[in-house]
Design a protein around this motif. Structure first.
Motif, PDB file in Angstrom:
ATOM      1  N   LYS A 172       0.825   7.986  -1.895  1.00 12.78           N
ATOM      2  CA  LYS A 172       1.259   8.485  -3.205  1.00 12.78           C
ATOM      3  C   LYS A 172       0.220   8.171  -4.274  1.00 12.78           C
ATOM      4  O   LYS A 172      -0.107   9.030  -5.116  1.00 12.78           O
ATOM      5  N   ARG A 212       3.221   4.386   0.149  1.00 13.09           N
ATOM      6  CA  ARG A 212       2.922   4.072  -1.251  1.00 13.09           C
ATOM      7  C   ARG A 212       1.434   4.290  -1.541  1.00 13.09           C
ATOM      8  O   ARG A 212       1.062   4.800  -2.607  1.00 13.09           O
ATOM      9  N   GLN A 233       7.516  12.012   3.574  1.00 16.64           N
ATOM     10  CA  GLN A 233       8.707  11.210   3.819  1.00 16.64           C
ATOM     11  C   GLN A 233       8.669  10.639   5.225  1.00 16.64           C
ATOM     12  O   GLN A 233       7.967  11.143   6.104  1.00 16.64           O
ATOM     13  N   GLU A 261      12.339   8.263   0.215  1.00 18.45           N
ATOM     14  CA  GLU A 261      11.119   7.911   0.939  1.00 18.45           C
ATOM     15  C   GLU A 261      11.409   7.724   2.425  1.00 18.45           C
ATOM     16  O   GLU A 261      10.603   8.084   3.278  1.00 18.45           O
ATOM     17  N   SER A 276       4.303   3.114  -6.652  1.00 17.24           N
ATOM     18  CA  SER A 276       3.538   4.210  -6.061  1.00 17.24           C
ATOM     19  C   SER A 276       2.543   4.810  -7.046  1.00 17.24           C
ATOM     20  O   SER A 276       1.711   5.620  -6.666  1.00 17.24           O
TER      21      SER A 276
END
Length: 872
Positions: free
Chosen positions: A68, A65, A200, A337, A226
């Motif tokens: 991102k 997160r 990922q 994710e 995110s």
């Protein structure tokens, strides 16, 4: 370690509970490895009961997160720099619009997923009410299609129609036979996913049950959005963002087509599924994603991303939307994710390609990684027996008798070549029955010289068998006619069909390299001797390099990873040391809850008549030492309440010990075995038997006041239970001896593998030769004599480490949570050496009673009695 924690000190890992210090240490280390990236490796040990899975989830998803958010911020900064010649107010307006676009897309997706979750919750509640009032769901079974002999007939093929060869080592790898139409449809659906192309996390474990447990842990924590906080209009309205998760599995677990799923074996299901996608197929599978069921596939994809499903949920979703979950799950991968999958689907390149898995720049987490090297070897292993070849020849004869006149051109030639290969291997194996040695290594050139196999292009033949579905058609036709004739198929689809077994072995045979060997093994059957050929991968490094070189970072995590040296030397030999981080966490229990004692002898070191315990292969048969061992166990059972678990080096030695303990002489009123039964109910693991029944009886003897009928103890005298087990057996891994079930774990001897077996001889030889080559051909070569000595030591370390990994797994059966407590007794003088101590897990080393190896039985009893008195 302090430096790592300092770098990540201010990070909130969003742990759902107040984490222990060891959990904080573990999460900081995982986060740092992922942040470092660039092919970083983490080898992390955290004992069972320390919340390892939850710590992995919190650290990895927090990093993801944060990554991102940084990526969003970088995209805005990049946009701002491209507008540098514009007035500030113009730039600000443009950036504001870009931030709004990002948030709008994110909010739209999250809103859709929330709606789906709400709808799912409503449907679940409705279903509960139905069950509550006794309403049954309608049941509409799908009838199997009529069987037609044309199903088993090979299609005519021209040379240009032959498929390209692909490496298919084990069964799972044959999943790569997907139709082009399916791939095109899936790619089109994947393009519909918004806000994808993120990093990922690929998480893998050994079994589906372990993956299911991980998914249940994945549902515990919550994570913030995110999107950067400053992008959001009101952060209070967006406090959390649900985790997007996709579980992947084989067709065998996910197929919803009754006519295919009924076939049972993975190889048969794979071939039949692939066949039903071919353009020539008259009976295509109605569940395959295509233009006609695009809406259902979209619904399936969105429900997967919204609901954190496990494999069973995925199967149910497929049935609900009448779309194949095996293929449709791939449409959810770009938006996920976390992707969970079992070992074989990750460890094999062809299986990853079939599923559309792209590891480039992504994170790979391998849990229960203490057996990852064995798992890699198993994925690439293959085996075939003489009995298999006899059966394969019979199937070929039945098939050719029925369809031989209809086979033309390439089909006729290739079926004939398969028969020659079967006959050639069979001839060698029948001749090998006269070899004196029961096992050994085979030169593949010798193996291939019979019946002219060496004149056959094995690559082309493998390609043909795979592409034509020859194995499925021949096996399927045989099962069909046996069923039609009213007889039970001698080789049911529920076991691996012999022609698929042959195909896997031929792949191994054609891909032989310096890293693999072919072995033969002979056994005595009930009616006649049997022989089998097997392929063993000697080094996992090359097979694993395709993962290590592509991934941003790889985390190997387990409860007992010690000793670490094998992973760095044999799994990552070409990775720079600065890229590898190792960590051995302590336990969450207080130090007072663990007592580890090394019993080298029943007598203290000061005793001149001291006889040391050494259960080496040369000495373990000493009956006096076995009786001394019985005396030690008898005393342990006196001091330890409830359950005692003992691990022996092998089943054979366990049986030998029990025989000696049952013996009596004129000086004894009762045998050691009878005395043990007077102390506790005694149970013993038997090779090949069910562990569930044994564990249930053992648990019942401890937890119930009354002795069960199956117990061997006199009810009025015994207290608790004793179970005799084997290192590497069913009780040594995956069994939970928590609390009263495992107040003491005893390890008898060091379970070294049989160094005289052909496979271990081959492993030792391989390590010595490769290490010697590395040391003499590097930029700064060592002198020959030093290099030879170092190579031999490397092989010895690998051999010893295999033993210690097994010991550490067995030790890990006890102490499963923070409030648990137990004693661990290591019976063998070698456990007192510094070399062996260093290879124990850190938390076990910390619990070792200093100098215990010099004490005797009396000192151990004093310590054990005091330890358990303090827990009353």
């Amino acid at each position: 370690m302090e430096e790592i924690i300092e770098r990540t000190r201010n990070i909130d890992f969003h742990h759902p509970f107040t984490p222990y210090d060891v959990q904080q240490q573990f999460m900081h280390t995982v986060y740092n490895v992922l942040e470092q990236g660039n092919g970083s490796i983490g080898i992390l040990e955290s004992p069972t009961g320390t919340g390892k899975s939850l710590s992995l989830i919190c650290a990895a998803l927090t990093w993801l997160r944060n990554y991102k958010k940084k990526t969003y911020e970088v995209s805005i900064d990049t946009a701002a720099s491209s507008f540098k010649d514009e007035p500030d107010w113009v730039v600000e307006q443009l950036l504001k619009r870009k931030r709004a676009e990002i948030v709008d897309l994110w909010e739209e997706r999250e809103s859709n997923l929330r709606s789906i979750r709400a709808r799912e919750a409503m449907m679940e509640e409705r279903e509960k009410k139905r069950r509550r009032y006794g309403e049954a769901n309608p049941n509409n079974p799908v009838k199997d299609p009529d069987i037609d002999e044309e199903e088993w007939l090979l299609d005519e093929q021209d040379d240009e129609d032959l498929p390209r060869f692909s490496n298919i080592g084990k069964e799972e790898s044959s999943d790569d036979n997907d139709g082009d139409q399916v791939k095109v449809g899936i790619m089109a659906l994947c393009n519909c996913i918004i806000m994808t192309n993120w990093k990922q996390i690929y998480y893998t474990s050994r079994t589906h049950s372990q993956l299911t447990q991980f998914i249940s842990e994945l549902r515990r924590p919550t994570f913030p959005p995110s999107v950067p906080d400053k992008f959001l209009k009101s952060h209070e309205d967006h406090e959390i963002e649900a985790v997007k998760h996709v579980p992947l599995s084989s067709r065998q677990r996910l197929c919803i087509n009754p006519s295919v799923a009924r076939l049972g074996s993975l190889s048969a299901i794979n071939d039949r599924c692939s066949e039903l996608q071919q353009s020539k197929s008259k009976d295509k599978c109605q569940f395959i994603p295509n233009a006609n069921n695009l809406g259902q596939t979209h619904q399936f994809r969105d429900n997967v991303l919204a609901t954190l499903p496990d494999i069973e949920d995925l199967h149910s979703l497929g049935k609900t939307f009448q779309v194949c979950p095996y293929y449709a799950s791939r449409t959810a991968i770009p938006g996920a994710e976390v992707i969970t999958l079992p070992y074989p689907l990750l460890l094999q390149t062809s299986a990853r390609d079939a599923l559309g898995i792209k590891l480039d720049g992504n994170v790979v987490i391998i849990d229960e990684a203490h057996n990852v090297m064995d798992a890699i070897a198993n994925v690439y292993a293959s085996e075939i027996s003489l009995k298999d070849l006899v059966r394969a020849r019979q199937l070929l004869e039945v098939y050719v008798k029925r369809f031989g006149k209809k086979l033309k051109g390439e089909n006729r030639v290739m079926v004939g070549q398969v028969a020659r290969v079967v006959d050639g291997l069979r001839t060698w194996m029948e001749n090998a029955l006269d070899i004196k040695a029961d096992q050994g290594i085979i030169d593949p050139n010798v193996l291939l010289k019979h019946k002219g196999i060496d004149q056959i292009n094995l690559f082309k033949l493998i390609d043909y068998v795979q592409g034509s579905k020859l194995a499925y058609k021949i096996e399927g036709y045989a099962a069909h006619i046996e069923t039609e004739g009213g007889t039970k198929p001698t080789t049911p689809f529920s076991s691996t069909p012999v022609l698929h077994t042959l195909l896997s072995f031929l792949v191994s045979l054609s891909n032989l390299s310096s890293e693999g060997r072919i072995f033969y093994h002979k056994t005595n059957g009930k009616e006649h001797r049997e022989i089998k050929l097997s392929y063993l991968l000697l080094s996992p490094a090359h097979a694993f390099s395709s993962i290590a070189l592509k991934a941003r970072a790889v985390i190997l995590a387990g409860g007992t990873m010690s000793p670490f040296e094998d992973y760095t030397a044999h799994l990552f030999p070409n990775v720079a040391s600065e890229k590898i981080t190792t960590l051995s966490c302590g336990h969450v229990i207080p130090a007072s809850n663990l007592c580890v004692w090394t019993l080298s002898s029943c007598q203290p070191k000061s005793n001149a008549n001291r006889m040391e315990f050494e259960f080496s292969y040369q000495r373990r048969g000493d009956k006096t030492m076995i009786r001394e061992l019985g005396l030690a166990i008898l005393n342990i059972c006196t001091a330890v309440p409830d359950g005692v678990v003992i691990f022996f080096p092998s089943y054979g030695y366990l049986e030998e010990v029990v025989r000696v303990w049952n013996e009596t002489d004129g000086t004894q009123s009762a045998s050691i075995w009878n005395k043990l039964q007077n102390k506790k109910a005694v149970f013993s693991e038997v090779k090949g038997s069910s562990s569930d029944d044994l564990l249930e009886q053992y648990s019942k003897a401890i937890m119930d006041e009354d002795t069960p009928a199956t117990s061997t103890k006199p009810p009025s005298k015994a207290c608790g239970a004793l179970i005799l087990s084997v290192v590497g057996g069913k009780m040594s891994e995956g069994i939970n001896f928590s609390d009263r079930l495992g107040r003491c774990v005893v390890i008898v001897g060091l379970p070294y593998p049989n160094i005289n077996s052909p496979d271990w001889k081959a492993r030792i030889e391989y390590i010595e030769s490769t290490t010697l080559k590395q040391l003499t051909e590097c930029d700064a070569p060592r002198p020959r004599n030093e290099a030879v000595a170092a190579a031999k030591q490397a092989a010895r370390d690998f051999y010893e480490n295999a033993c210690m990994r097994a010991v550490n797994q067995s030790i890990g059966r006890a102490i499963r949570h923070r409030n648990d407590y137990a004693a661990i007794v290591l019976i063998d003088r070698r456990f007192g050496t510094d070399r062996i101590k260093r290879k124990l897990p850190g938390w076990i080393q910390g619990g070792l009673v200093t100098g215990s190896e010099n004490g005797g039985l009396g000192q151990m009893m004093s310590n054990l009695s005091g330890f358990f008195r303090s827990k009353q």
